[in-house]
Motif scaffolding. Structure first.
Motif, PDB file in Angstrom:
ATOM      1  N   VAL A  71      -9.005 -14.324 -11.097  1.00 38.81           N
ATOM      2  CA  VAL A  71      -8.611 -12.925 -11.266  1.00 38.81           C
ATOM      3  C   VAL A  71      -7.237 -12.746 -10.631  1.00 38.81           C
ATOM      4  O   VAL A  71      -7.093 -12.851  -9.418  1.00 38.81           O
ATOM      5  CB  VAL A  71      -9.654 -11.984 -10.610  1.00 38.81           C
ATOM      6  N   LYS A  72      -6.230 -12.497 -11.471  1.00 39.09           N
ATOM      7  CA  LYS A  72      -4.859 -12.370 -10.975  1.00 39.09           C
ATOM      8  C   LYS A  72      -4.619 -11.015 -10.316  1.00 39.09           C
ATOM      9  O   LYS A  72      -3.867 -10.912  -9.365  1.00 39.09           O
ATOM     10  CB  LYS A  72      -3.864 -12.550 -12.127  1.00 39.09           C
ATOM     11  N   SER A  73      -5.260  -9.982 -10.850  1.00 33.29           N
ATOM     12  CA  SER A  73      -5.077  -8.634 -10.307  1.00 33.29           C
ATOM     13  C   SER A  73      -6.450  -8.020 -10.026  1.00 33.29           C
ATOM     14  O   SER A  73      -7.048  -7.401 -10.910  1.00 33.29           O
ATOM     15  CB  SER A  73      -4.302  -7.759 -11.292  1.00 33.29           C
ATOM     16  N   PRO A  74      -6.964  -8.202  -8.812  1.00 36.28           N
ATOM     17  CA  PRO A  74      -8.288  -7.660  -8.504  1.00 36.28           C
ATOM     18  C   PRO A  74      -8.390  -6.149  -8.723  1.00 36.28           C
ATOM     19  O   PRO A  74      -9.413  -5.665  -9.191  1.00 36.28           O
ATOM     20  CB  PRO A  74      -8.483  -8.006  -7.029  1.00 36.28           C
ATOM     21  N   LEU A  75      -7.330  -5.406  -8.429  1.00 40.98           N
ATOM     22  CA  LEU A  75      -7.366  -3.956  -8.600  1.00 40.98           C
ATOM     23  C   LEU A  75      -7.590  -3.589 -10.067  1.00 40.98           C
ATOM     24  O   LEU A  75      -8.472  -2.789 -10.393  1.00 40.98           O
ATOM     25  CB  LEU A  75      -6.082  -3.316  -8.075  1.00 40.98           C
ATOM     26  N   ASN A  76      -6.815  -4.179 -10.960  1.00 39.62           N
ATOM     27  CA  ASN A  76      -6.967  -3.885 -12.387  1.00 39.62           C
ATOM     28  C   ASN A  76      -8.309  -4.379 -12.919  1.00 39.62           C
ATOM     29  O   ASN A  76      -8.938  -3.721 -13.745  1.00 39.62           O
ATOM     30  CB  ASN A  76      -5.819  -4.493 -13.189  1.00 39.62           C
ATOM     31  N   PHE A  77      -8.748  -5.530 -12.448  1.00 40.33           N
ATOM     32  CA  PHE A  77     -10.040  -6.077 -12.854  1.00 40.33           C
ATOM     33  C   PHE A  77     -11.160  -5.112 -12.466  1.00 40.33           C
ATOM     34  O   PHE A  77     -12.025  -4.789 -13.286  1.00 40.33           O
ATOM     35  CB  PHE A  77     -10.258  -7.443 -12.196  1.00 40.33           C
ATOM     36  N   LEU A  78     -11.141  -4.637 -11.217  1.00 50.23           N
ATOM     37  CA  LEU A  78     -12.184  -3.731 -10.736  1.00 50.23           C
ATOM     38  C   LEU A  78     -12.115  -2.381 -11.451  1.00 50.23           C
ATOM     39  O   LEU A  78     -13.153  -1.811 -11.798  1.00 50.23           O
ATOM     40  CB  LEU A  78     -12.076  -3.552  -9.221  1.00 50.23           C
ATOM     41  N   ARG A  79     -10.895  -1.876 -11.691  1.00 52.79           N
ATOM     42  CA  ARG A  79     -10.755  -0.614 -12.437  1.00 52.79           C
ATOM     43  C   ARG A  79     -11.407  -0.726 -13.807  1.00 52.79           C
ATOM     44  O   ARG A  79     -12.142   0.151 -14.231  1.00 52.79           O
ATOM     45  CB  ARG A  79      -9.274  -0.279 -12.624  1.00 52.79           C
ATOM     46  N   ARG A  80     -11.104  -1.799 -14.490  1.00 53.82           N
ATOM     47  CA  ARG A  80     -11.650  -1.993 -15.843  1.00 53.82           C
ATOM     48  C   ARG A  80     -13.160  -2.168 -15.794  1.00 53.82           C
ATOM     49  O   ARG A  80     -13.883  -1.634 -16.636  1.00 53.82           O
ATOM     50  CB  ARG A  80     -10.977  -3.202 -16.485  1.00 53.82           C
ATOM     51  N   ALA A  81     -13.651  -2.901 -14.801  1.00 51.82           N
ATOM     52  CA  ALA A  81     -15.094  -3.108 -14.672  1.00 51.82           C
ATOM     53  C   ALA A  81     -15.816  -1.788 -14.438  1.00 51.82           C
ATOM     54  O   ALA A  81     -16.886  -1.547 -15.002  1.00 51.82           O
ATOM     55  CB  ALA A  81     -15.384  -4.079 -13.524  1.00 51.82           C
ATOM     56  N   ILE A  82     -15.227  -0.915 -13.634  1.00 54.23           N
ATOM     57  CA  ILE A  82     -15.831   0.397 -13.370  1.00 54.23           C
ATOM     58  C   ILE A  82     -15.757   1.257 -14.624  1.00 54.23           C
ATOM     59  O   ILE A  82     -16.749   1.865 -15.038  1.00 54.23           O
ATOM     60  CB  ILE A  82     -15.122   1.084 -12.188  1.00 54.23           C
TER      61      ILE A  82
END
Length: 106
Positions: free
Chosen positions: A51-62
């Motif tokens: 995961v290169k961008s945890p913030l974007n990954f978590l935003r999308r997951a939510i």
């Protein structure tokens, strides 16, 4: 939210990623129930690619309601953006347009 919960979220994040969460990530995770935070971190750990961008990954997951059983799919973001803009021009709000694009994907 209690300070203990913030500490628990930070510790869980550190356990999952071996890094300390940024302010933005903490602000994203703080309002969520702790069980959901753990689910999101599990999803991040299970990701087949780093995961290169945890913030974007978590935003999308939510935003998309991912669960540990539903792994993220590869999506053409450019095409989604074009579709989203099409619905916005038709009078939908940005959130309604995003939901419509996600429904069309399935």
């Amino acid at each position: 939210m209690e300070t203990g919960s913030v500490k628990a979220i930070a510790l869980a994040y550190q356990t999952a990623t071996l890094t300390y969460p940024s302010f933005e990530i903490m602000e994203l995770l703080k309002p969520l129930p702790f069980e959901r935070v753990l689910e999101l971190l599990l999803i991040m750990r299970q990701s087949p690619r780093p995961v290169k961008s945890p913030l974007n990954f978590l935003r999308r997951a939510i935003q998309e309601g991912w669960s540990p059983e539903t792994m993220p799919e590869k999506v053409d973001r450019h095409l989604e953006y074009v579709e989203e803009n099409h619905y916005v021009r038709q009078g939908y709000t940005i959130d309604q347009a995003r939901e419509k694009v996600q429904k069309n994907r399935q």
